[in-house]
Scaffold this motif. Structure first.
Motif, PDB file in Angstrom:
ATOM      1  N   SER A 463      19.610 -24.541  68.299  1.00 42.33           N
ATOM      2  CA  SER A 463      20.885 -25.141  68.724  1.00 42.33           C
ATOM      3  C   SER A 463      21.634 -24.403  69.972  1.00 42.33           C
ATOM      4  N   MET A 464      22.530 -25.127  70.641  1.00 39.90           N
ATOM      5  CA  MET A 464      23.017 -24.538  71.557  1.00 39.90           C
ATOM      6  C   MET A 464      24.438 -23.807  70.943  1.00 39.90           C
ATOM      7  N   VAL A 465      24.659 -22.587  71.215  1.00 40.78           N
ATOM      8  CA  VAL A 465      25.737 -21.704  70.650  1.00 40.78           C
ATOM      9  C   VAL A 465      26.765 -21.359  71.825  1.00 40.78           C
ATOM     10  N   HIS A 466      27.906 -21.463  71.545  1.00 39.87           N
ATOM     11  CA  HIS A 466      28.864 -20.755  72.501  1.00 39.87           C
ATOM     12  C   HIS A 466      28.586 -19.263  72.639  1.00 39.87           C
ATOM     13  N   PRO A 467      28.565 -18.899  73.747  1.00 40.77           N
ATOM     14  CA  PRO A 467      28.204 -17.610  74.122  1.00 40.77           C
ATOM     15  C   PRO A 467      28.947 -16.449  73.144  1.00 40.77           C
ATOM     16  N   GLN A 468      30.353 -16.578  73.043  1.00 39.38           N
ATOM     17  CA  GLN A 468      31.236 -15.694  72.184  1.00 39.38           C
ATOM     18  C   GLN A 468      30.900 -15.583  70.799  1.00 39.38           C
ATOM     19  N   VAL A 469      30.195 -16.686  70.107  1.00 40.12           N
ATOM     20  CA  VAL A 469      29.895 -16.625  68.739  1.00 40.12           C
ATOM     21  C   VAL A 469      28.741 -15.323  68.519  1.00 40.12           C
ATOM     22  N   PRO A 470      29.130 -14.867  67.537  1.00 38.27           N
ATOM     23  CA  PRO A 470      28.482 -13.545  67.184  1.00 38.27           C
ATOM     24  C   PRO A 470      27.161 -13.765  66.492  1.00 38.27           C
ATOM     25  N   GLY A 471      26.027 -14.079  67.009  1.00 39.05           N
ATOM     26  CA  GLY A 471      24.761 -14.382  66.218  1.00 39.05           C
ATOM     27  C   GLY A 471      23.567 -14.007  66.887  1.00 39.05           C
ATOM     28  N   ILE A 472      22.456 -14.100  66.163  1.00 34.78           N
ATOM     29  CA  ILE A 472      21.159 -13.841  66.968  1.00 34.78           C
ATOM     30  C   ILE A 472      20.262 -15.068  66.465  1.00 34.78           C
ATOM     31  N   LEU A 473      19.799 -15.598  67.625  1.00 41.01           N
ATOM     32  CA  LEU A 473      18.915 -17.251  66.863  1.00 41.01           C
ATOM     33  C   LEU A 473      17.485 -16.793  66.915  1.00 41.01           C
ATOM     34  N   PHE A 474      17.022 -17.454  65.826  1.00 44.83           N
ATOM     35  CA  PHE A 474      15.535 -17.006  65.503  1.00 44.83           C
ATOM     36  C   PHE A 474      14.884 -18.252  65.694  1.00 44.83           C
ATOM     37  N   THR A 475      14.172 -18.626  66.477  1.00 39.67           N
ATOM     38  CA  THR A 475      13.676 -19.870  66.951  1.00 39.67           C
ATOM     39  C   THR A 475      12.035 -20.210  66.987  1.00 39.67           C
ATOM     40  N   PRO A 476      11.399 -20.708  66.222  1.00 41.97           N
ATOM     41  CA  PRO A 476       9.957 -20.797  66.443  1.00 41.97           C
ATOM     42  C   PRO A 476       9.598 -21.650  67.547  1.00 41.97           C
ATOM     43  N   ILE A 477       8.448 -21.065  68.146  1.00 42.38           N
ATOM     44  CA  ILE A 477       7.814 -22.013  69.136  1.00 42.38           C
ATOM     45  C   ILE A 477       6.836 -22.957  68.716  1.00 42.38           C
ATOM     46  N   CYS A 478       6.862 -24.049  68.611  1.00 40.39           N
ATOM     47  CA  CYS A 478       5.536 -24.932  68.149  1.00 40.39           C
ATOM     48  C   CYS A 478       5.097 -24.624  66.880  1.00 40.39           C
TER      49      CYS A 478
END
Ligand SMILES: NC(=O)c1ccc[n+]([C@@H]2O[C@H](COP(=O)([O-])OP(=O)(O)OC[C@H]3O[C@@H](n4cnc5c(N)ncnc54)[C@H](O)[C@@H]3O)[C@@H](O)[C@H]2O)c1
Ligand SMILES: Nc1ncnc2c1ncn2[C@@H]1O[C@H](COP(=O)(O)OP(=O)(O)OP(=O)(O)O)[C@@H](O)[C@H]1O
Length: 569
Positions: A463-478
Motif C-alpha cells: 500500500s502507499m502510506v503517508h510518510p508521517q504514518v508511524p509504521g513498518i511495511l512487510f511486503t512479500p515479493i512474488c
C-alpha cells in the motif's frame, strides 16, 4: 504459534493427514482432518492402540465441541476404531524397510528441530546483546553529556565550546531549562551520538550550528505547542488527548550558517546549477558551503575562486558532519536523497531536496526557483516531514563472539531480502518481536518505511502510506502462495528475518537498493525503526507534498471523467 508447534506442524507428514482422512470414511459423519502423529518405529499393535486411543480422543473432543455430532459419536466403540485402523493398515502395508525409514526420518526431524531451537536461541541472544550494547553506548554518551552543564542555545558563550565537542551536548534533563516545555530544541534532536568510539575533534571542520525549535501545529493553529502526552486517562476514561500526526514546523532560533550540497554525479545540468547555487549562497547569504570531495575537485578545476568551499577527506570526518551542517541541499532525484541520508549514520540535518531527476517523489523543490526556495528555508519557519529510517543489523551465524555484529545500516526506503542470482525460492522465517509472523517462500521480502512505501514496496503490491504514518511495511515479493497479503506493522516492533538451516540456498539483503550482503543459512537480519529520522523540508506541507507526488509522479487514479450526457437514474 510457538516454535515447537511450528516445528511439529512442519513435521506432520502426508501419511499422518491421510490416516485421519481415511479413518473418517468409516464414520457416519465427517470430522475435520486432525493430524494424528505417527510414533517413531511403531509396531503394528502399538500403532493400532495409538490410533484407537487417538480416535476416541477425537470423538470426545467433537462431542464436547459440537452437540450435533454427539449422538453419532456415542455409538462408536473402541472395537470399531481398532477394526478401522486394521483395515486402514491393511490398505497401507508398512514393510520393515519402511519402518526403518520412518524411524530414520523421525530422528532427522528431531535433530533439525533441535538445531533450529539452538539457532533461534542464539539469534535472540545476539539481538539482545546488540540492543544492550547500544543502550550501554547511549547511556555512556548521556553520562558524558551530563557533565557538560548548560545549553548552547541559551548561553551563547558556550557555543564555541559546544562546537568543539564531538556531539552537540545538552543533557536531556536540561531540556526544560533550555527551551521551555513547548517544542524540541535542536540540541535535543542532535544529542544522540553516532554509535562507536568518540571521534576526535577536527579543527578543519569547526563551525557553529544554528539552533532551532520544532513545534506541532494543532487544528491549523500554529501556536507552537507540542504536547508530549498524547493519551490522557483522567477519571479512568482513556481519550486521545492530541492527534499524534501533526504538521511539524522548523523555526530557526539563530541564523543557519552552513549548507552541505549533495549532488547527483555525471550530470552536466546538476554541475552547472550546483556551481551557481554555491556562489549565490556565499555571495548573497554569506553561507559556508560543504560539498563532496568529487564536487570540490570539479568546482576548483573550473574556477579557483571557489576556494571557500569545504569538504572532507575520510569517513571519520563524515561522522562529524552533522555537528557542523545546518542544512543539506540535494540536487538530483530520489536516489540523491537516499545517498545523502546514507552519509549520516546518526542525526541528519534538515534536507532541502531540489528536483533534477525524473520522478522526484521526495524532491519537492523546483530547481528553477532555488533563490526563493532557499530564502524561505533560511528564514524559516518551514514545514518538515520526519521520515523514519530502519536500522538493520545483520547477525551472522558464524560470528564467534555473540556481541560481534556488523555495523548497523540505516535505510530510508527499505531493506530487501531476495534470492539474488539463485533460481531457488527464497525461504525466510519472520518474527515480529517474539512472535512468529510467517515463512516467506517466493522471490523475497521487502521491509519498508512509510517513505519507501511508494518505491519498491509499491511495485510489489504494498500500500502507499503517508510518510508521517508511524509504521513498518512487510511486503512479500512474488510469494508462491495465494493468500500472502502485505502487512503494515506498528513502528515500535522489531522484525527478525532468519534464513533457516534447511534453506536450499543463501538469501541476499540490499539496503535502499544498494550494498548487497549475502545471508547464509543461520544468518539473520534484525530491523527496527531508528531513532534518527531524515527531516525533509516540505514545499507546502507534508500532506500536500505527498498527494502532489502521487498525482504528478505516479499519476495515481488517473482516469478520464465520464461524460455528462448518457443514461440517468
Ligand atoms: N521494481 C521496482 O520498483 C524497484 C526495484 C528495485 C529498486 N527499486 C527502488 O529503487 C530505490 C533506489 O532508488 P535509486 O534512485 O537509487 O535507484 P534507481 O535509479 O534504480 O531508481 C529507482 C526509481 O525509484 C524511485 N524512487 C526511489 N525512492 C522512491 C520513493 N521513496 N518513492 C517513490 N519513488 C522512489 C526513483 O525516483 C527512481 O525512479 C530502492 O530503494 C527501491 O525502492 C524499485
Ligand atoms: N552524491 C552521490 N554520490 C554517488 N552516487 C549518487 C549520488 N547521488 C545520487 N547517486 C546515485 O545516482 C543514481 C541516480 O540518482 P538519482 O536517482 O538522484 O537520479 P535520477 O535517476 O536521474 O532520478 P530519478 O531517480 O528521479 O529518475 C542513484 O543510484 C544514486 O544512488
Amino acid at each position: 504459534m510457538s516454535l515447537d508447534e511450528l516445528a511439529d506442524k512442519e513435521a506432520s507428514s502426508p501419511e499422518e493427514i491421510q490416516l485421519v482422512q481415511s479413518d473418517a470414511k468409516f464414520r457416519s459423519f465427517s470430522p475435520p482432518p486432525i493430524p494424528i502423529p505417527v510414533p517413531a518405529a511403531p509396531s503394528i499393535r502399538s500403532l493400532v492402540d495409538s490410533v484407537s486411543d487417538e480416535r476416541l480422543d477425537v470423538m470426545a473432543s467433537h462431542q464436547s465441541e459440537n452437540g450435533s455430532i454427539s449422538t453419532a459419536s456415542s455409538t462408536v466403540s473402541s472395537l470399531e476404531a481398532e477394526k478401522a485402523a486394521y483395515e486402514f493398515l491393511a490398505q497401507t502395508p508398512i514393510k520393515s524397510t519402511d519402518a526403518h525409514l520412518v524411524e530414520f526420518s523421525e530422528a532427522m526431524r528431531t535433530v533439525a528441530k533441535a538445531l533450529r531451537r539452538v539457532a533461534e536461541g542464539k539469534a535472540a541472544a545476539q539481538a539482545e546483546a546488540a540492543e544492550w550494547k547500544h543502550k550501554y553506548e547511549l547511556e555512556m554518551a548521556h553520562k558524558q553529556q551530563s557533565k557538560i552543564k548548560g545549553c548552547g542555545s541559551c548561553i551563547s558563550n558556550d557555543l564555541d565550546k559546544l562546537a568543539s565537542q564531538l556531539t552537540l551536548d545538552t543533557a536531556a534533563s536540561d531540556q526544560l531549562g533550555c527551551c521551555g516545555k513547548h517544542g524540541i530544541c535542536s540540541h535535543e534532536v542532535l544529542q544522540d551520538k553516532v554509535p562507536g568510539p568518540i571521534p576526535r575533534p577536527n579543527h578543519k571542520m569547526v563551525g557553529r550550528k544554528a539552533s532551532f525549535k520544532l513545534s506541532w501545529g494543532c487544528n491549523g493553529d500554529k501556536n507552537g505547542q507540542h504536547k508530549h502526552d498524547f493519551v490522557s486517562f483522567e477519571k479512568g476514561d482513556i481519550t486521545t488527548a492530541e492527534r499524534s500526526n501533526k504538521q511539524i514546523l522548523l523555526k530557526w532560533e539563530s541564523q543557519p550558517q552552513t549548507v552541505l550540497f549533495i549532488t547527483k554525479p555525471n550530470s552536466n545540468s546538476v554541475r552547472v546549477l550546483c556551481a551557481e547555487m554555491v556562489r549565490w549562497l556565499k555571495e548573497h547569504k554569506n553561507i559556508n558551503v560543504f560539498v563532496e570531495p568529487r564536487v570540490s575537485k570539479e568546482l576548483l578545476t573550473e574556477d579557483s575562486s571557489y576556494n571557500f568551499i569545504q569538504t572532507w577527506d575520510n569517513d571519520e570526518e563524515i561522522k562529524l558532519l552533522h555537528t557542523k551542517v545546518d542544512l543539506i541541499v540535494t540536487l538530483g532525484g530520489d536516489g540523491t536523497v537516499l545517498w545523502a541520508a546514507s552519509l549520516f549514520k546518526g542525526p541528519v540535518p534538515p534536507v532541502v531536496a531540489f528536483s533534477l531527476g525524473s520522478l522526484g517523489f521526495m524532491t519537492p523543490f523546483p530547481s528553477e526557483q532555488y533563490r526563493d526556495c532557499l530564502d524561505n528555508v533560511l528564514n524559516g519557519p518551514f514545514s518538515i516531514t520526519l521520515r523514519n529510517r530502519l536500522q538493520c543489523h545483520v547477525i551472522r551465524d558464524a560470528a564467534k563472539d555473540e556481541l560481534v555484529t556488523e555495523e548497523p545500516i540505516l535505510v530510508l526506503n527499505e531493506v530487501t531480502i531476495d534470492r539474488g542470482i539463485s533460481s531457488y525460492l527464497t525461504y525466510l522465517e519472520c518474527y515480529c518481536d517474539s512472535s512468529f509472523v510467517t515463512c516467506v517462500q517466493g522471490d523475497g521480502l521487502i521491509i519498508s518505511t512509510t517513505s519507501g512505501s511508494t518505491a519498491y514496496s509499491l511495485a510489489a503490491g504494498g500500500s502507499m502510506v503517508h510518510p508521517q504514518v508511524p509504521g513498518i511495511l512487510f511486503t512479500p515479493i512474488c510469494p508462491h502462495s495465494l493468500s500472502f497479503r502485505p502487512l503494515i506493522l506498528p513502528e515500535y516492533v522489531t522484525l527478525r528475518v532468519q534464513v533457516p538451516y534447511n534453506s536450499r540456498g543463501s538469501a541476499w539483503a540490499s539496503f535502499d537498493g544498494k550494498d548487497r550482503k549475502q545471508l547464509s543459512p543461520g544468518d539473520a537480519l534484525i530491523c527496527s525503526i531508528s531513532p534518527w529520522p531524515v527531516p525533509t523540508a516540505c514545499l507546502m506541507d507534508s500532506t500536500t507534498d505527498f498527494l502532489r507526488s502521487i498525482h504528478e509522479g505516479l499519476h495515481w487514479n488517473l482516469r478520464k471523467s465520464q461524460s455528462f450526457d448518457g443514461p440517468r437514474d
